[in-house]
Design a protein around this motif. Structure first.
Motif, PDB file in Angstrom:
ATOM      1  N   ILE A   1      34.938  53.158 -12.073  1.00 56.78           N
ATOM      2  CA  ILE A   1      34.940  54.616 -11.882  1.00 56.78           C
ATOM      3  C   ILE A   1      36.057  55.250 -12.701  1.00 56.78           C
ATOM      4  CG2 ILE A   1      35.224  56.475 -10.180  1.00 56.78           C
ATOM      5  CD1 ILE A   1      34.049  54.519  -8.095  1.00 56.78           C
ATOM      6  N   LEU A   2      37.216  54.611 -12.704  1.00 53.92           N
ATOM      7  CA  LEU A   2      38.333  55.121 -13.498  1.00 53.92           C
ATOM      8  C   LEU A   2      37.986  55.090 -14.989  1.00 53.92           C
ATOM      9  CD1 LEU A   2      41.219  56.217 -13.291  1.00 53.92           C
ATOM     10  CD2 LEU A   2      42.034  53.851 -13.496  1.00 53.92           C
ATOM     11  N   THR A   3      37.333  54.030 -15.427  1.00 54.00           N
ATOM     12  CA  THR A   3      36.906  53.940 -16.827  1.00 54.00           C
ATOM     13  C   THR A   3      35.952  55.079 -17.161  1.00 54.00           C
ATOM     14  OG1 THR A   3      37.139  51.537 -16.793  1.00 54.00           O
ATOM     15  CG2 THR A   3      35.747  52.465 -18.508  1.00 54.00           C
ATOM     16  N   TYR A   4      35.001  55.355 -16.266  1.00 50.33           N
ATOM     17  CA  TYR A   4      34.050  56.457 -16.478  1.00 50.33           C
ATOM     18  C   TYR A   4      34.786  57.795 -16.583  1.00 50.33           C
ATOM     19  CZ  TYR A   4      30.138  59.638 -15.549  1.00 50.33           C
ATOM     20  OH  TYR A   4      29.212  60.649 -15.623  1.00 50.33           O
ATOM     21  N   ILE A   5      35.744  58.027 -15.676  1.00 49.41           N
ATOM     22  CA  ILE A   5      36.497  59.282 -15.669  1.00 49.41           C
ATOM     23  C   ILE A   5      37.278  59.442 -16.971  1.00 49.41           C
ATOM     24  CG2 ILE A   5      38.405  60.521 -14.564  1.00 49.41           C
ATOM     25  CD1 ILE A   5      35.868  60.581 -12.938  1.00 49.41           C
ATOM     26  N   ARG A   6      37.956  58.398 -17.381  1.00 45.35           N
ATOM     27  CA  ARG A   6      38.750  58.485 -18.607  1.00 45.35           C
ATOM     28  C   ARG A   6      37.878  58.737 -19.826  1.00 45.35           C
ATOM     29  NH1 ARG A   6      42.896  53.517 -17.044  1.00 45.35           N
ATOM     30  NH2 ARG A   6      44.427  54.814 -15.919  1.00 45.35           N
ATOM     31  N   ARG A   7      36.705  58.134 -19.830  1.00 49.55           N
ATOM     32  CA  ARG A   7      35.787  58.369 -20.942  1.00 49.55           C
ATOM     33  C   ARG A   7      35.289  59.815 -20.935  1.00 49.55           C
ATOM     34  NH1 ARG A   7      32.184  54.619 -19.783  1.00 49.55           N
ATOM     35  NH2 ARG A   7      30.518  55.997 -19.068  1.00 49.55           N
ATOM     36  N   ALA A   8      34.948  60.302 -19.733  1.00 42.08           N
ATOM     37  CA  ALA A   8      34.443  61.667 -19.625  1.00 42.08           C
ATOM     38  C   ALA A   8      35.507  62.710 -19.958  1.00 42.08           C
ATOM     39  CB  ALA A   8      33.926  61.910 -18.202  1.00 42.08           C
ATOM     40  N   ASN A   9      36.765  62.364 -19.664  1.00 42.13           N
ATOM     41  CA  ASN A   9      37.837  63.328 -19.859  1.00 42.13           C
ATOM     42  C   ASN A   9      38.583  63.152 -21.177  1.00 42.13           C
ATOM     43  OD1 ASN A   9      37.127  64.240 -17.363  1.00 42.13           O
ATOM     44  ND2 ASN A   9      38.968  63.581 -16.302  1.00 42.13           N
ATOM     45  N   ALA A  10      38.125  62.213 -22.000  1.00 42.67           N
ATOM     46  CA  ALA A  10      38.795  62.002 -23.293  1.00 42.67           C
ATOM     47  C   ALA A  10      38.642  63.252 -24.168  1.00 42.67           C
ATOM     48  CB  ALA A  10      38.177  60.799 -23.999  1.00 42.67           C
ATOM     49  N   VAL A  11      39.688  63.571 -24.873  1.00 39.76           N
ATOM     50  CA  VAL A  11      39.659  64.709 -25.788  1.00 39.76           C
ATOM     51  C   VAL A  11      38.735  64.367 -26.946  1.00 39.76           C
ATOM     52  CG1 VAL A  11      40.994  66.164 -27.338  1.00 39.76           C
ATOM     53  CG2 VAL A  11      41.983  65.410 -25.171  1.00 39.76           C
ATOM     54  N   GLN A  12      37.739  65.199 -27.156  1.00 42.35           N
ATOM     55  CA  GLN A  12      36.776  64.941 -28.216  1.00 42.35           C
ATOM     56  C   GLN A  12      37.337  65.401 -29.559  1.00 42.35           C
ATOM     57  OE1 GLN A  12      33.900  63.273 -27.669  1.00 42.35           O
ATOM     58  NE2 GLN A  12      34.719  63.053 -25.591  1.00 42.35           N
ATOM     59  N   PRO A  13      37.130  64.613 -30.616  1.00 35.16           N
ATOM     60  CA  PRO A  13      37.635  65.024 -31.919  1.00 35.16           C
ATOM     61  C   PRO A  13      36.936  66.271 -32.429  1.00 35.16           C
ATOM     62  CG  PRO A  13      36.194  63.110 -32.111  1.00 35.16           C
ATOM     63  CD  PRO A  13      36.424  63.326 -30.654  1.00 35.16           C
ATOM     64  N   GLY A  14      37.688  67.008 -33.243  1.00 35.28           N
ATOM     65  CA  GLY A  14      37.132  68.213 -33.857  1.00 35.28           C
ATOM     66  C   GLY A  14      37.304  69.423 -32.978  1.00 35.28           C
TER      67      GLY A  14
END
Length: 224
Positions: free
Chosen positions: A211-224
């Motif tokens: 779940i933490l992995t999912y959250i971090r992926r979802a909340n990662a700053v997207q490039p551009g």
């Protein structure tokens, strides 16, 4: 972005099935009814304690008066023994600590009676683990109806667009989707991967750290 997570309780945060089964079988034995295995109880729970009571009661013992009496009998027995065998799933306390450290708001939304939820959460989790704990309340439809989710989100001040639902059954996946939320399926719970896939879980999580992995992926700053 995910800022809030709503967790199911039984089968997601806590392994409660042995205490539920013991209380149900105690009631069955007291009334001279057939008893059931723990595996059978895993498929009886999920829609609230009144529905559980209906499911383990024989077909000829389901008049409104009998069900009300059996519900009272079960509730008293379960409340007195709800902490005999119950325990958090491995990794859940560490997950909650990590989410709190990352500023993620967490809450509990269960079909278990509201009066039982707060006490059992307080027993097993440290103060402040959840912003709110909510169970089934009179006048509010149980999951998968989304009405309780909407009420909880309003009380939390949470935006549905940044909220995630996590649960272990098809009821939980439907609840999240009915409320317009992404829903993760907790495979370690009562129902397993096949049911969660069939229910349309957005992703399966095999251990709490996923779940933490999912959250971090979802909340990662997207490039551009």
């Amino acid at each position: 972005m995910i800022h809030t997570i709503l967790f199911d309780l039984d089968g997601t945060l806590l392994n409660t099935i042995d205490d539920l089964a013991d209380a149900g079988n105690w009631v069955c034995a007291q009334n001279g009814w057939p008893t059931f295995t723990v595996e059978q109880y895993k498929h009886m729970v999920g829609n609230g304690i009144p529905k559980l009571v209906e499911r383990f009661s024989p077909a000829d013992c389901r008049s409104p008066e009998q069900l009300a009496a059996t519900l009272a009998q079960f509730t008293a027995r379960y409340d007195a023994h709800k902490e005999d065998k119950t325990a958090p799933y491995p990794g859940i306390p560490e997950l909650l600590d990590a989410l709190r450290a990352e500023g993620i708001q967490t809450a509990v939304f269960s079909n278990k009676a509201d009066a039982l939820c707060g006490g059992i959460i307080d027993h097993y989790f440290s103060p402040g683990s959840f912003a709110l704990v909510r169970g089934s309340r009179p006048g509010v439809p149980v999951k998968p109806d989304p009405a309780g989710v909407y009420s909880l989100l309003a009380d939390l001040g949470a935006d549905p667009k940044t909220t995630l639902f996590v649960g272990d059954s098809n009821v939980d996946i439907a609840t999240g989707h009915n409320a317009g939320l992404p829903a993760l399926g907790a495979v370690w719970g009562f129902r397993g991967a096949d049911e969660l896939r069939a229910a349309g879980a957005d992703e399966l999580v095999w251990q709490p750290g996923d779940i933490l992995t999912y959250i971090r992926r979802a909340n990662a700053v997207q490039p551009g």
